[in-house]
Design a protein around this motif. Structure first.
Motif, PDB file in Angstrom:
ATOM      1  N   LYS A  19      -4.918 -20.233  19.718  1.00 41.01           N
ATOM      2  CA  LYS A  19      -5.018 -18.991  19.948  1.00 41.01           C
ATOM      3  C   LYS A  19      -4.389 -17.806  19.323  1.00 41.01           C
ATOM      4  O   LYS A  19      -4.744 -16.687  19.256  1.00 41.01           O
ATOM      5  CB  LYS A  19      -4.370 -19.136  21.632  1.00 41.01           C
ATOM      6  CG  LYS A  19      -4.823 -19.666  22.590  1.00 41.01           C
ATOM      7  CD  LYS A  19      -3.946 -19.919  23.813  1.00 41.01           C
ATOM      8  CE  LYS A  19      -4.419 -20.947  24.933  1.00 41.01           C
ATOM      9  NZ  LYS A  19      -3.432 -21.230  25.953  1.00 41.01           N
ATOM     10  N   SER A  20      -3.420 -18.101  18.659  1.00 40.76           N
ATOM     11  CA  SER A  20      -2.547 -17.135  18.006  1.00 40.76           C
ATOM     12  C   SER A  20      -2.756 -16.988  16.453  1.00 40.76           C
ATOM     13  O   SER A  20      -3.217 -17.837  15.842  1.00 40.76           O
ATOM     14  CB  SER A  20      -0.988 -17.486  17.942  1.00 40.76           C
ATOM     15  OG  SER A  20      -0.578 -17.955  19.383  1.00 40.76           O
ATOM     16  N   THR A  21      -2.713 -15.534  16.099  1.00 38.25           N
ATOM     17  CA  THR A  21      -2.797 -15.089  14.802  1.00 38.25           C
ATOM     18  C   THR A  21      -1.523 -14.401  14.315  1.00 38.25           C
ATOM     19  O   THR A  21      -1.419 -13.939  13.164  1.00 38.25           O
ATOM     20  CB  THR A  21      -3.972 -13.942  14.700  1.00 38.25           C
ATOM     21  OG1 THR A  21      -3.606 -13.061  15.555  1.00 38.25           O
ATOM     22  CG2 THR A  21      -5.348 -14.760  15.007  1.00 38.25           C
ATOM     23  N   LYS A  22      -0.593 -14.039  15.101  1.00 36.29           N
ATOM     24  CA  LYS A  22       0.900 -13.557  14.765  1.00 36.29           C
ATOM     25  C   LYS A  22       1.731 -14.501  15.005  1.00 36.29           C
ATOM     26  O   LYS A  22       1.998 -15.057  16.169  1.00 36.29           O
ATOM     27  CB  LYS A  22       1.089 -12.348  15.519  1.00 36.29           C
ATOM     28  CG  LYS A  22      -0.181 -11.184  15.436  1.00 36.29           C
ATOM     29  CD  LYS A  22       0.110  -9.970  16.330  1.00 36.29           C
ATOM     30  CE  LYS A  22      -1.013  -8.785  15.746  1.00 36.29           C
ATOM     31  NZ  LYS A  22      -0.798  -8.317  14.673  1.00 36.29           N
ATOM     32  N   PHE A  23       2.855 -14.488  13.985  1.00 36.02           N
ATOM     33  CA  PHE A  23       3.832 -15.472  14.026  1.00 36.02           C
ATOM     34  C   PHE A  23       4.946 -14.803  13.298  1.00 36.02           C
ATOM     35  O   PHE A  23       5.068 -14.010  12.454  1.00 36.02           O
ATOM     36  CB  PHE A  23       3.676 -16.492  13.298  1.00 36.02           C
ATOM     37  CG  PHE A  23       2.273 -17.526  13.577  1.00 36.02           C
ATOM     38  CD1 PHE A  23       2.498 -18.410  14.731  1.00 36.02           C
ATOM     39  CD2 PHE A  23       1.108 -17.014  13.165  1.00 36.02           C
ATOM     40  CE1 PHE A  23       1.383 -19.129  15.135  1.00 36.02           C
ATOM     41  CE2 PHE A  23      -0.104 -17.504  13.573  1.00 36.02           C
ATOM     42  CZ  PHE A  23      -0.210 -18.674  14.490  1.00 36.02           C
ATOM     43  N   PRO A  24       6.333 -14.899  13.978  1.00 32.36           N
ATOM     44  CA  PRO A  24       7.486 -14.348  13.403  1.00 32.36           C
ATOM     45  C   PRO A  24       7.932 -15.454  12.249  1.00 32.36           C
ATOM     46  O   PRO A  24       7.928 -16.580  12.185  1.00 32.36           O
ATOM     47  CB  PRO A  24       8.508 -14.362  14.663  1.00 32.36           C
ATOM     48  CG  PRO A  24       8.043 -15.441  15.610  1.00 32.36           C
ATOM     49  CD  PRO A  24       6.513 -15.788  15.184  1.00 32.36           C
ATOM     50  N   LEU A  25       8.416 -14.410  11.298  1.00 31.17           N
ATOM     51  CA  LEU A  25       9.149 -15.278  10.191  1.00 31.17           C
ATOM     52  C   LEU A  25      10.572 -16.057  10.685  1.00 31.17           C
ATOM     53  O   LEU A  25      11.211 -15.214  11.537  1.00 31.17           O
ATOM     54  CB  LEU A  25       9.553 -14.580   9.093  1.00 31.17           C
ATOM     55  CG  LEU A  25       8.487 -14.157   8.034  1.00 31.17           C
ATOM     56  CD1 LEU A  25       8.955 -13.355   6.811  1.00 31.17           C
ATOM     57  CD2 LEU A  25       7.680 -15.495   7.384  1.00 31.17           C
ATOM     58  N   ILE A  26      10.773 -17.016  10.396  1.00 26.75           N
ATOM     59  CA  ILE A  26      12.099 -17.814  10.883  1.00 26.75           C
ATOM     60  C   ILE A  26      12.692 -18.449   9.567  1.00 26.75           C
ATOM     61  O   ILE A  26      11.942 -18.781   8.639  1.00 26.75           O
ATOM     62  CB  ILE A  26      11.870 -18.582  11.926  1.00 26.75           C
ATOM     63  CG1 ILE A  26      10.660 -19.837  11.572  1.00 26.75           C
ATOM     64  CG2 ILE A  26      11.503 -17.953  13.255  1.00 26.75           C
ATOM     65  CD1 ILE A  26      10.431 -20.596  12.944  1.00 26.75           C
ATOM     66  N   VAL A  77      -7.584 -17.432  13.751  1.00 22.94           N
ATOM     67  CA  VAL A  77      -6.733 -18.031  14.795  1.00 22.94           C
ATOM     68  C   VAL A  77      -6.282 -19.423  13.918  1.00 22.94           C
ATOM     69  O   VAL A  77      -7.134 -20.067  13.374  1.00 22.94           O
ATOM     70  CB  VAL A  77      -7.455 -18.235  16.047  1.00 22.94           C
ATOM     71  CG1 VAL A  77      -6.678 -19.503  17.140  1.00 22.94           C
ATOM     72  CG2 VAL A  77      -7.662 -17.121  16.726  1.00 22.94           C
ATOM     73  N   LEU A  78      -4.795 -19.883  14.053  1.00 33.35           N
ATOM     74  CA  LEU A  78      -4.557 -20.835  13.594  1.00 33.35           C
ATOM     75  C   LEU A  78      -4.808 -21.784  14.507  1.00 33.35           C
ATOM     76  O   LEU A  78      -4.664 -22.049  15.628  1.00 33.35           O
ATOM     77  CB  LEU A  78      -2.836 -20.965  13.287  1.00 33.35           C
ATOM     78  CG  LEU A  78      -2.236 -21.910  12.780  1.00 33.35           C
ATOM     79  CD1 LEU A  78      -2.709 -21.971  11.440  1.00 33.35           C
ATOM     80  CD2 LEU A  78      -0.800 -21.947  12.838  1.00 33.35           C
ATOM     81  N   ALA A  79      -5.783 -23.036  14.108  1.00 26.55           N
ATOM     82  CA  ALA A  79      -6.231 -24.060  14.891  1.00 26.55           C
ATOM     83  C   ALA A  79      -5.315 -24.899  15.328  1.00 26.55           C
ATOM     84  O   ALA A  79      -4.219 -25.354  14.713  1.00 26.55           O
ATOM     85  CB  ALA A  79      -7.399 -24.562  13.906  1.00 26.55           C
ATOM     86  N   THR A  80      -5.427 -25.568  16.470  1.00 26.96           N
ATOM     87  CA  THR A  80      -4.483 -26.494  17.148  1.00 26.96           C
ATOM     88  C   THR A  80      -4.212 -27.448  15.874  1.00 26.96           C
ATOM     89  O   THR A  80      -5.006 -28.153  15.414  1.00 26.96           O
ATOM     90  CB  THR A  80      -5.306 -27.241  18.556  1.00 26.96           C
ATOM     91  OG1 THR A  80      -5.648 -26.207  19.221  1.00 26.96           O
ATOM     92  CG2 THR A  80      -4.028 -28.120  18.981  1.00 26.96           C
TER      93      THR A  80
END
Length: 197
Positions: free
Chosen positions: A97-104, A151-154
Motif C-alpha cells: 500500500k505504501s509509497t512513503k517511508f521515514p528514514l531511520i 507501491v512497495l510490494a508486500t
C-alpha cells in the motif's frame, strides 16, 4: 519550526562533545526497590563545544553564524562526525500500500534495539534500494521522508545508505569568548540541544 537550513561550520563542529539523553523518572519505595518510568521514548542529543580555539577569521564566521541564528531563536544543522552515516540500513518491509517511508537508523541490541528517526539527511547522500537493487526515489531533506515511485510490494525490503545531520539550537542567547596570548580566540563552553520535530 524556526529552522535555518544551514550547517554549523565544520571547524567548530569538530570540538563538539556528544551526549544522548533519555528522561527517566526513578522512584524508590520504602523497601528500597526502584520503580523506573521512561518519560521520553526518544533520546535527545546534547552537544558541548569545549576547548574550542579559533583563528580571527574563524571567529568572525562563527560570530556571524550565532548572530544570524539570533541565539536560541533558530535551529540549524550540526554534523555529529561520530554518528552521521549508515550503509544498507533496513527501512521497511512492503505492505502493498505504501509509497512513503521515514528514514531511520537502527542501534542494534539483542534485547531491545533502538530506532532513531532521521529528519535531516544530507542532500544527495541518500541511496535507496529495493531487494538490494538501487532505485530512484524522492527524498525530502527537511523531514527525512522517502517517496518511491510505485507501491512497495508486500514482503519486499526497502533499504538506504545516507549521511545525516542533527537539527540543533544554541542553548543560550549569548556566548563567552576571550582573546588568547597565541592570538587565537577561545570560546567558552557552548551548549547545543537537539530540536525534536
Amino acid at each position: 519550526m524556526n529552522f535555518h537550513d544551514v550547517r554549523l561550520p565544520k571547524f567548530v563542529e569538530v570540538f563538539a562533545l556528544g551526549q544522548p539523553e533519555f528522561a527517566t523518572s526513578v522512584i524508590t519505595t520504602i523497601s528500597g526497590r526502584e520503580v523506573r518510568n521512561l518519560d521520553r521514548e526518544a533520546a535527545q542529543q546534547k552537544y558541548l563545544l569545549k576547548n574550542c580555539r579559533l583563528s580571527q577569521g574563524q571567529f568572525e564566521q562563527f560570530n556571524s553564524f550565532f548572530r544570524a541564528r539570533r541565539g536560541q531563536s533558530f535551529s540549524f544543522r550540526l554534523r555529529d562526525h561520530a554518528d552521521c552515516q549508515v550503509t544498507k540500513q533496513f527501512i521497511a518491509t512492503g505492505d502493498g500500500k505504501s509509497t512513503k517511508f521515514p528514514l531511520i537508523k537502527l542501534y542494534d541490541d539483542s534485547v531491545l534495539p533502538y530506532w532513531r528517526k532521521i529528519t535531516k539527511p544530507v542532500k544527495d547522500s541518500v541511496n535507496i534500494y529495493i531487494e538490494n537493487q538501487l532505485v530512484e526515489a524522492i527524498i525530502d531533506d527537511n523531514n527525512g521522508i522517502i517517496t518511491i515511485h510505485e507501491v512497495l510490494a508486500t514482503g519486499l525490503v526497502l533499504m538506504a545508505d545516507f549521511i545525516f545531520d542533527v537539527c540543533v539550537r544554541f542553548g543560550s542567547d549569548s556566548f563567552t569568548y576571550n582573546y588568547a596570548a597565541d592570538n587565537s580566540i577561545e570560546l567558552a563552553e557552548i551548549e547545543l540541544y537537539e530540536v525534536i520535530a
